[in-house]
Design an enzyme around this catalytic site. Structure first.
Site, PDB file in Angstrom:
ATOM      1  N   CYS A  41       0.844  -1.201   0.000  1.00  0.00           N
ATOM      2  CA  CYS A  41       0.000   0.000   0.000  1.00  0.00           C
ATOM      3  C   CYS A  41       0.881   1.253   0.000  1.00  0.00           C
ATOM      4  O   CYS A  41       1.994   1.245   0.512  1.00  0.00           O
ATOM      5  CB  CYS A  41      -0.906  -0.006   1.222  1.00  0.00           C
ATOM      6  N   ASP A  43       0.386   3.786   1.720  1.00  0.00           N
ATOM      7  CA  ASP A  43       0.308   4.376   3.064  1.00  0.00           C
ATOM      8  C   ASP A  43       1.698   4.752   3.586  1.00  0.00           C
ATOM      9  O   ASP A  43       2.617   3.921   3.577  1.00  0.00           O
ATOM     10  CB  ASP A  43      -0.355   3.356   4.010  1.00  0.00           C
ATOM     11  N   ARG A  45       2.839   5.051   6.412  1.00  0.00           N
ATOM     12  CA  ARG A  45       3.318   4.354   7.613  1.00  0.00           C
ATOM     13  C   ARG A  45       3.858   2.964   7.313  1.00  0.00           C
ATOM     14  O   ARG A  45       4.456   2.324   8.174  1.00  0.00           O
ATOM     15  CB  ARG A  45       2.176   4.234   8.633  1.00  0.00           C
ATOM     16  N   HIS A  97      -2.151  -4.138   4.919  1.00  0.00           N
ATOM     17  CA  HIS A  97      -1.927  -3.689   6.301  1.00  0.00           C
ATOM     18  C   HIS A  97      -3.247  -3.361   6.980  1.00  0.00           C
ATOM     19  O   HIS A  97      -4.223  -3.002   6.327  1.00  0.00           O
ATOM     20  CB  HIS A  97      -0.976  -2.492   6.335  1.00  0.00           C
ATOM     21  N   CYS A 100      -5.910   0.301   7.043  1.00  0.00           N
ATOM     22  CA  CYS A 100      -5.728   0.766   5.662  1.00  0.00           C
ATOM     23  C   CYS A 100      -6.888   1.684   5.261  1.00  0.00           C
ATOM     24  O   CYS A 100      -8.048   1.262   5.274  1.00  0.00           O
ATOM     25  CB  CYS A 100      -5.637  -0.431   4.714  1.00  0.00           C
TER      26      CYS A 100
HETATM   27 CO    CO Z   1      -3.406   1.187   2.981  1.00  0.00          CO
END
Ligand code: CO
Length: 208
Positions: A41, A43, A45, A97, A100
């Site tokens: 992803c 993302d 993090r 994850h 998400c």
């Molecule tokens: Co995500």
């Protein structure tokens, strides 16, 4: 916010690397032979290399919202093809994850504009597993489960590609589904039965 610190970080990073090995960058420039393709992803993090403890040159990476492997997405399909056929990676990992935002947005009926067609692919995963997901009372648990089921479905999409089927047959390439938990930092193997899935999938999607 100024971005100057990034260039300063970069200069320090170069200095650190050269301090350990003066030939570090000239070796990197010789080429790449990663053993692993990671599809994760976007993302901020979920930092692919950092969470796996891997260094530059060790992993070929593709990231998008909610780690989707969409059959008509030329970008992810090109990455898979190149990684498998040219770089000859030995493993393909789809890493989802928990927490998400893409998965969460797909669970909430709302008009997300340009994101609608993208989220629709995740909503399709929900629909495929609707009975199981709707039976989960706690919304947070349902959300966690969808993130895991989405990883499974995207692994299946990886297995549908000719390059992956061929590489498995010829040199034992493997496909894995993992999930990263932002709350604990732990990475977990979902233990997807790759060979079993491949066999079933080949009955419908065999392209090689
Ligand atoms: Co995500």
């Amino acid at each position: 916010m100024s971005l100057n610190h990034i260039f300063e970080n970069n200069r320090n990073w170069v200095k650190d690397k050269l301090g350990i090995d003066p030939a570090y960058f000239s070796k990197l420039a010789e080429g790449q032979q990663p053993k692993l393709l990671y599809i994760g992803c976007s993302d901020s993090r979920v930092s692919a290399e950092e969470l796996m403890g891997l260094k530059p040159g060790e992993v070929f990476v593709h990231r998008n919202i909610a780690n989707m492997v969409t059959n008509t997405d030329l970008s992810v399909m090109s990455v898979i093809e190149y990684a498998v056929d040219v770089l000859k990676v030995e493993h393909v990992v789809v890493c989802g994850h928990h927490s998400c935002g893409g998965v969460k947005a797909a669970m909430e009926p709302a008009d997300m504009g340009l994101l609608n067609p993208w989220l629709r692919n995740i909503r399709d995963v929900y629909r495929l597993h609707q009975d199981e997901l709707d039976a989960i009372q706690e919304p947070d648990q349902r959300y966690r489960r969808l993130a895991e089921l989405n990883v499974r479905e995207q692994c299946l999409n990886v297995i549908k590609t000719a390059s992956v089927q061929r590489a498995h047959k010829q040199r034992g390439l493997l496909v894995h589904g993992w999930i990263f938990d932002v709350q604990t930092g732990h990475l977990r193997d979902l233990q997807i039965d790759f060979r079993g899935k491949l066999e079933r999938i080949m009955r419908i999607y065999q392209v090689d």
